[in-house]
Design a protein around this motif. Structure first.
Motif, PDB file in Angstrom:
ATOM      1  N   GLY A  16      48.101  38.555  42.089  1.00  0.00           N
ATOM      2  CA  GLY A  16      47.333  37.704  41.201  1.00  0.00           C
ATOM      3  C   GLY A  16      45.884  38.134  41.092  1.00  0.00           C
ATOM      4  N   LEU A  17      45.334  38.063  39.885  1.00  0.00           N
ATOM      5  CA  LEU A  17      43.915  38.224  39.626  1.00  0.00           C
ATOM      6  C   LEU A  17      43.385  36.856  39.211  1.00  0.00           C
ATOM      7  CD1 LEU A  17      44.048  41.569  37.655  1.00  0.00           C
ATOM      8  CD2 LEU A  17      42.879  41.233  39.839  1.00  0.00           C
ATOM      9  N   TYR A  18      42.393  36.356  39.931  1.00  0.00           N
ATOM     10  CA  TYR A  18      41.916  34.990  39.744  1.00  0.00           C
ATOM     11  C   TYR A  18      40.479  35.025  39.231  1.00  0.00           C
ATOM     12  CZ  TYR A  18      46.115  34.005  42.362  1.00  0.00           C
ATOM     13  OH  TYR A  18      47.427  33.942  42.781  1.00  0.00           O
ATOM     14  N   LEU A  19      40.294  34.503  38.031  1.00  0.00           N
ATOM     15  CA  LEU A  19      39.028  34.592  37.329  1.00  0.00           C
ATOM     16  C   LEU A  19      38.333  33.241  37.354  1.00  0.00           C
ATOM     17  CD1 LEU A  19      40.728  37.024  36.380  1.00  0.00           C
ATOM     18  CD2 LEU A  19      39.848  36.659  34.074  1.00  0.00           C
ATOM     19  N   GLY A  20      37.212  33.158  38.052  1.00  0.00           N
ATOM     20  CA  GLY A  20      36.474  31.900  38.121  1.00  0.00           C
ATOM     21  C   GLY A  20      35.150  32.109  38.810  1.00  0.00           C
ATOM     22  N   VAL A  21      34.261  31.134  38.662  1.00  0.00           N
ATOM     23  CA  VAL A  21      32.914  31.278  39.181  1.00  0.00           C
ATOM     24  C   VAL A  21      32.427  30.002  39.869  1.00  0.00           C
ATOM     25  CG1 VAL A  21      30.501  31.778  38.595  1.00  0.00           C
ATOM     26  CG2 VAL A  21      32.337  32.968  37.379  1.00  0.00           C
ATOM     27  N   CYS A  22      32.465  28.880  39.174  1.00  0.00           N
ATOM     28  CA  CYS A  22      31.625  27.734  39.539  1.00  0.00           C
ATOM     29  C   CYS A  22      32.215  26.830  40.621  1.00  0.00           C
ATOM     30  CB  CYS A  22      31.267  26.935  38.299  1.00  0.00           C
ATOM     31  SG  CYS A  22      30.011  27.741  37.278  1.00  0.00           S
ATOM     32  N   ASP A  23      31.566  25.663  40.738  1.00  0.00           N
ATOM     33  CA  ASP A  23      31.614  24.826  41.929  1.00  0.00           C
ATOM     34  C   ASP A  23      33.001  24.596  42.505  1.00  0.00           C
ATOM     35  OD1 ASP A  23      29.023  24.758  41.136  1.00  0.00           O
ATOM     36  OD2 ASP A  23      28.783  22.615  41.285  1.00  0.00           O
ATOM     37  N   LYS A  24      33.827  23.828  41.821  1.00  0.00           N
ATOM     38  CA  LYS A  24      35.139  23.497  42.354  1.00  0.00           C
ATOM     39  C   LYS A  24      36.195  24.505  41.947  1.00  0.00           C
ATOM     40  CE  LYS A  24      32.775  20.152  42.376  1.00  0.00           C
ATOM     41  NZ  LYS A  24      31.446  20.637  42.281  1.00  0.00           N
ATOM     42  N   ILE A  25      35.850  25.385  41.024  1.00  0.00           N
ATOM     43  CA  ILE A  25      36.847  26.264  40.423  1.00  0.00           C
ATOM     44  C   ILE A  25      37.338  27.320  41.411  1.00  0.00           C
ATOM     45  CG2 ILE A  25      37.250  27.985  38.643  1.00  0.00           C
ATOM     46  CD1 ILE A  25      34.737  25.272  37.965  1.00  0.00           C
ATOM     47  N   VAL A  26      36.424  28.028  42.043  1.00  0.00           N
ATOM     48  CA  VAL A  26      36.834  29.096  42.966  1.00  0.00           C
ATOM     49  C   VAL A  26      37.586  28.529  44.181  1.00  0.00           C
ATOM     50  CG1 VAL A  26      35.983  30.885  44.528  1.00  0.00           C
ATOM     51  CG2 VAL A  26      35.132  30.758  42.185  1.00  0.00           C
ATOM     52  N   PRO A  27      37.086  27.464  44.842  1.00  0.00           N
ATOM     53  CA  PRO A  27      37.893  26.895  45.923  1.00  0.00           C
ATOM     54  C   PRO A  27      39.270  26.434  45.455  1.00  0.00           C
ATOM     55  CG  PRO A  27      35.644  26.092  46.059  1.00  0.00           C
ATOM     56  CD  PRO A  27      35.750  26.830  44.763  1.00  0.00           C
ATOM     57  N   GLY A  28      39.345  25.836  44.256  1.00  0.00           N
ATOM     58  CA  GLY A  28      40.643  25.404  43.745  1.00  0.00           C
ATOM     59  C   GLY A  28      41.579  26.579  43.502  1.00  0.00           C
ATOM     60  N   LEU A  29      41.056  27.646  42.905  1.00  0.00           N
ATOM     61  CA  LEU A  29      41.873  28.845  42.695  1.00  0.00           C
ATOM     62  C   LEU A  29      42.368  29.419  44.017  1.00  0.00           C
ATOM     63  CD1 LEU A  29      39.739  30.667  39.968  1.00  0.00           C
ATOM     64  CD2 LEU A  29      42.047  29.774  39.635  1.00  0.00           C
ATOM     65  N   LEU A  30      41.499  29.440  45.026  1.00  0.00           N
ATOM     66  CA  LEU A  30      41.884  30.009  46.315  1.00  0.00           C
ATOM     67  C   LEU A  30      42.925  29.142  47.013  1.00  0.00           C
ATOM     68  CD1 LEU A  30      41.659  32.170  48.426  1.00  0.00           C
ATOM     69  CD2 LEU A  30      39.537  31.122  49.243  1.00  0.00           C
ATOM     70  N   ILE A  31      42.762  27.817  46.947  1.00  0.00           N
ATOM     71  CA  ILE A  31      43.769  26.927  47.532  1.00  0.00           C
ATOM     72  C   ILE A  31      45.117  27.141  46.847  1.00  0.00           C
ATOM     73  CG2 ILE A  31      44.454  24.498  47.756  1.00  0.00           C
ATOM     74  CD1 ILE A  31      41.428  23.881  48.149  1.00  0.00           C
ATOM     75  N   GLY A  32      45.101  27.258  45.521  1.00  0.00           N
ATOM     76  CA  GLY A  32      46.342  27.510  44.798  1.00  0.00           C
ATOM     77  C   GLY A  32      46.937  28.858  45.137  1.00  0.00           C
ATOM     78  N   ALA A  33      46.099  29.892  45.181  1.00  0.00           N
ATOM     79  CA  ALA A  33      46.591  31.236  45.486  1.00  0.00           C
ATOM     80  C   ALA A  33      47.202  31.313  46.877  1.00  0.00           C
ATOM     81  CB  ALA A  33      45.446  32.245  45.357  1.00  0.00           C
ATOM     82  N   LEU A  34      46.661  30.541  47.821  1.00  0.00           N
ATOM     83  CA  LEU A  34      47.190  30.562  49.188  1.00  0.00           C
ATOM     84  C   LEU A  34      48.592  29.972  49.276  1.00  0.00           C
ATOM     85  CD1 LEU A  34      43.935  29.748  51.148  1.00  0.00           C
ATOM     86  CD2 LEU A  34      45.401  31.754  51.531  1.00  0.00           C
ATOM     87  N   GLN A  35      48.992  29.171  48.304  1.00  0.00           N
ATOM     88  CA  GLN A  35      50.366  28.690  48.287  1.00  0.00           C
ATOM     89  C   GLN A  35      51.331  29.779  47.820  1.00  0.00           C
ATOM     90  OE1 GLN A  35      50.688  25.725  49.878  1.00  0.00           O
ATOM     91  NE2 GLN A  35      48.509  26.259  50.021  1.00  0.00           N
ATOM     92  N   PHE A  63      20.074  29.559  40.465  1.00  0.00           N
ATOM     93  CA  PHE A  63      19.713  29.044  41.783  1.00  0.00           C
ATOM     94  C   PHE A  63      20.910  29.191  42.726  1.00  0.00           C
ATOM     95  CE2 PHE A  63      21.632  25.340  39.857  1.00  0.00           C
ATOM     96  CZ  PHE A  63      22.190  24.615  40.893  1.00  0.00           C
ATOM     97  N   TYR A  64      20.644  29.102  44.018  1.00  0.00           N
ATOM     98  CA  TYR A  64      21.699  29.337  45.005  1.00  0.00           C
ATOM     99  C   TYR A  64      22.383  28.018  45.343  1.00  0.00           C
ATOM    100  CZ  TYR A  64      24.116  31.506  48.947  1.00  0.00           C
ATOM    101  OH  TYR A  64      25.084  31.984  49.812  1.00  0.00           O
ATOM    102  N   GLY A  65      23.152  27.533  44.366  1.00  0.00           N
ATOM    103  CA  GLY A  65      23.951  26.331  44.557  1.00  0.00           C
ATOM    104  C   GLY A  65      25.384  26.696  44.895  1.00  0.00           C
ATOM    105  N   THR A  66      26.298  25.802  44.583  1.00  0.00           N
ATOM    106  CA  THR A  66      27.686  26.024  44.977  1.00  0.00           C
ATOM    107  C   THR A  66      28.308  27.201  44.249  1.00  0.00           C
ATOM    108  OG1 THR A  66      27.859  23.647  45.324  1.00  0.00           O
ATOM    109  CG2 THR A  66      29.896  24.881  45.317  1.00  0.00           C
ATOM    110  N   ALA A  67      28.010  27.354  42.952  1.00  0.00           N
ATOM    111  CA  ALA A  67      28.629  28.438  42.187  1.00  0.00           C
ATOM    112  C   ALA A  67      28.308  29.791  42.802  1.00  0.00           C
ATOM    113  CB  ALA A  67      28.163  28.378  40.734  1.00  0.00           C
ATOM    114  N   ASN A  68      27.041  30.027  43.078  1.00  0.00           N
ATOM    115  CA  ASN A  68      26.658  31.325  43.641  1.00  0.00           C
ATOM    116  C   ASN A  68      27.039  31.450  45.114  1.00  0.00           C
ATOM    117  OD1 ASN A  68      25.572  32.698  41.356  1.00  0.00           O
ATOM    118  ND2 ASN A  68      23.827  31.295  41.419  1.00  0.00           N
ATOM    119  N   THR A  69      27.061  30.325  45.839  1.00  0.00           N
ATOM    120  CA  THR A  69      27.577  30.380  47.212  1.00  0.00           C
ATOM    121  C   THR A  69      29.046  30.777  47.207  1.00  0.00           C
ATOM    122  OG1 THR A  69      26.014  28.636  47.864  1.00  0.00           O
ATOM    123  CG2 THR A  69      27.810  29.115  49.378  1.00  0.00           C
ATOM    124  N   ASN A  70      29.808  30.251  46.231  1.00  0.00           N
ATOM    125  CA  ASN A  70      31.208  30.674  46.095  1.00  0.00           C
ATOM    126  C   ASN A  70      31.324  32.188  46.085  1.00  0.00           C
ATOM    127  OD1 ASN A  70      32.470  28.151  45.874  1.00  0.00           O
ATOM    128  ND2 ASN A  70      32.337  28.108  43.651  1.00  0.00           N
TER     129      ASN A  70
END
Length: 605
Positions: A147-166, A222-229
């Motif tokens: 899988g190639l998972y395309l995302g950047v911002c706050d809840k998106i990357v963690p959600g993609l990773l949780i889904g990919a781990l299944q 700024f170094y918020g959640t999106a860039n911390t992701n």
């Protein structure tokens, strides 16, 4: 290795052994399935129907990887707008490596910047679980080898990773888009916001400043959640090395996107190096992620996201782990809001690679871990560049050209990582100290209790927030209203503090990358809606918040506090935001210190 890093890693493995074992058993069962040979002819025909003749032939013959593309593209979010053309670019790149591919799923992506202060923000955290589920819907067609998972911002990357781990029996590479170019400096933007709250700037002035800050496609700077992701995806080894903060629409970004396609094909079962995501993300990698978060002064949201991601991989990562690691991990970067620099300046100064190089040299990160790029995290401690048009990596300079942004480990900004676990008779909360002046680390003052962000703003406008105070904003937890971020509290609290008042925030809600000058006890659990002591506080109760001692308590005898009647939340939902559709999530969501997720948390036993 640093002894604390080893101890935390070992403890994480030990407490998670049974859960992790069950997870790996499920991966093994899934890995034994051939993704296409087990399909019936009608099933396979549906898969092939929209493919080209060449792709049909390759897929029917077998032996070549078939890769899923999952994207959060929409053009509402500036950070995700560049993803529009990625699927076709990735398909073309994959074809060069003998692989086929299909766009498997689009997942929702909402913008906290648009919804901040509005009722729609109440769906923000819940969108993470929905993204994980949407990812699973695309991947569950069971025809893919990676899988190639395309995302950047706050809840998106963690959600993609949780889904990919299944689907952890498959390799995964995450593909970011990069930040917009620098606009109005973040400190100038914050200053105008504070002036507006004080009535010293007009709405037109405020809007002009905001547009100067957020002015083109790409992630906010700024170094918020999106860039911390993005930094954490580097630390976890699921990116192409160095791809976090490269601008969109540049030759280097295009080369890195092509490289993501090459790596996922190479790491498939049909490639040279089979690397299933579920085995890649182990206890060492999770510890590396926490260390990178602490050393960079990243978003407090990851006190929720990393435990949820860990649970998806079969681990129980705790706030105690964060606190233990924080004591030995120094702060190596000053990026807004804990410094003046934005992420572009951070990248130019060395970026994530600088942080990782310093941490690895000191034994504060596990180096020998599997990554998308190889078996050594040192691959992520170099910077990418184009050498005669070809993607390459080079060593960083030994000395920092911008010591106000990044520093060597022996000259760290602060000796610890700035994560404090607060505990006491009000419960457990997390506090980020990296942007807070030490003179404000302890506040002992009367409570001013509110049940909404709007009510606080009204009290401020009326001049009612006088004297030293602890601002309590309750019923902002996941079970109450979805745990929105309380961005609009920051300018007014900063104004109060600058006026000479000692102020602090205590809430069961979130602040994310907005966490800044004022000490905030965040994600308080048990939350008010779950019977937490927060629901029993009154105006005038004296509250002590002490970051040095890790204390959060109200000066009331325990028996007296227990005897008080708890306030009941106002459960009326704002009309026209779709909040009613998420009633099940509010009912089932777990506590903040377990990731505030309605998925996985109740399967601990």
């Amino acid at each position: 290795m640093n002894v604390v890093i080893e101890q935390v890693t070992a403890a994480l493995e030990q407490r998670s052994a049974a859960r992790r074992g069950r997870y790996l058993e499920r991966l093994q069962i899934a890995a034994e399935r051939d993704p296409r040979r087990k399909l019936g002819c009608s099933n396979l025909a549906h898969t092939l129907a929209a493919q080209s003749e060449d792709a049909r032939l390759i897929m029917k013959q077998g032996g070549s990887p078939h890769i899923a593309i999952v994207s959060s593209y929409n053009d509402l979010l500036s950070a995700h707008a560049p993803l529009k053309d990625y699927p076709e670019q990735l398909k073309t790149a994959l074809a060069k490596f003998g692989a086929t591919s299909q766009f498997a799923a689009g997942v929702p992506a909402m913008c906290d910047g648009i919804t901040q202060g509005e009722a729609g923000m109440q769906l923000s955290l819940f969108s993470r679980d929905l993204i994980a589920q949407a990812t699973a819907i695309g991947m569950t067609h069971a025809v893919f080898d990676g899988g190639l998972y395309l995302g950047v911002c706050d809840k998106i990357v963690p959600g993609l990773l949780i889904g990919a781990l299944q689907f952890g029996h498959l390799p995964a590479v995450f593909v970011p888009a990069g930040p917009m170019h620098s606009g109005l400096a973040n400190k100038e933007k914050a200053a105008i916001r504070q002036r507006f709250v004080r009535g010293e700037a007009t709405r037109d002035e405020l809007l002009a400043a905001e547009q100067a800050a957020y002015h083109e496609t790409g992630t906010c700077t700024f170094y918020g959640t999106a860039n911390t992701n993005q930094l954490l995806m580097e630390a976890m080894g699921v990116h192409v090395p160095g791809s976090a903060f490269v601008h969109p629409h540049t030759p280097l970004r295009e080369a890195m996107t092509d490289e993501a396609a090459r790596l996922v094909a190479r790491n498939s079962r049909q490639g040279e190096r089979y690397l299933p995501l579920g085995k890649q993300i182990d206890a060492r990698v999770l510890v590396n992620a926490v260390v990178a978060l602490l050393a960079s002064g990243g978003s407090t949201n990851h006190g929720l996201h990393l435990p949820a991601i860990a649970r998806a991989a079969g681990y129980e990562l705790t706030w105690e782990d964060f606190a233990a690691l924080s004591k030995v991990v120094p702060l190596l970067a000053r990026v807004y809001p804990n410094g003046a620099a934005d992420v572009n300046q951070f990248q130019a100064a060395g970026g994530p690679a600088w942080i990782f190089r310093e941490l690895l040299a000191a034994g504060l990160m596990h180096a020998q871990v599997p990554t998308a790029a190889g078996d050594d995290l040192q691959n992520y401690a170099r910077e990418p560049w184009l050498d005669a048009g070809q993607l390459a990596w080079r060593e960083l300079p030994k000395q920092s050209s911008a010591p106000e942004i990044v520093r060597r480990l022996d000259d760290a900004f602060v000796a610890d990582g700035g994560f404090v676990l607060l505990q006491g008779n009000l419960g457990r909360a997390m506090l980020k100290t990296s942007a807070v002046d030490p003179e404000h680390w302890r506040v002992h003052a009367p409570a001013r209790v509110f049940e909404s962000e709007a009510a606080v703003q009204e009290a401020y406008a009326a001049g009612e927030l006088t004297g030293d105070l602890v601002l309590v904003v309750r019923f902002q937890g996941p079970r109450a209203n979805g745990m929105p971020e309380l961005h609009k509290l920051m300018p007014l609290l900063a104004n109060l503090q600058q006026a000479g008042q000692q102020v602090a925030l205590v809430t069961d809600g979130r602040l994310s990358g907005a966490s800044g000058l004022v000490p905030g006890a965040l994600h308080l659990t048990p939350e008010a809606a779950s019977g937490g002591a927060l629901a029993k506080l009154h105006d005038g109760d004296w509250i002590e918040l002490d970051a040095r001692l890790g204390v959060l308590r109200v000066d009331i005898d325990d028996s007296q506090l227990q005897a008080r009647q708890a306030v009941v939340a106002n459960t009326e939902l704002a009309a026209g935001y779709g909040l009613e559709l998420f009633a099940a999530q509010r009912r089932l969501v777990g506590p903040a210190d377990q990731g505030a997720t309605a998925l996985l948390w109740d399967s601990v036993e």
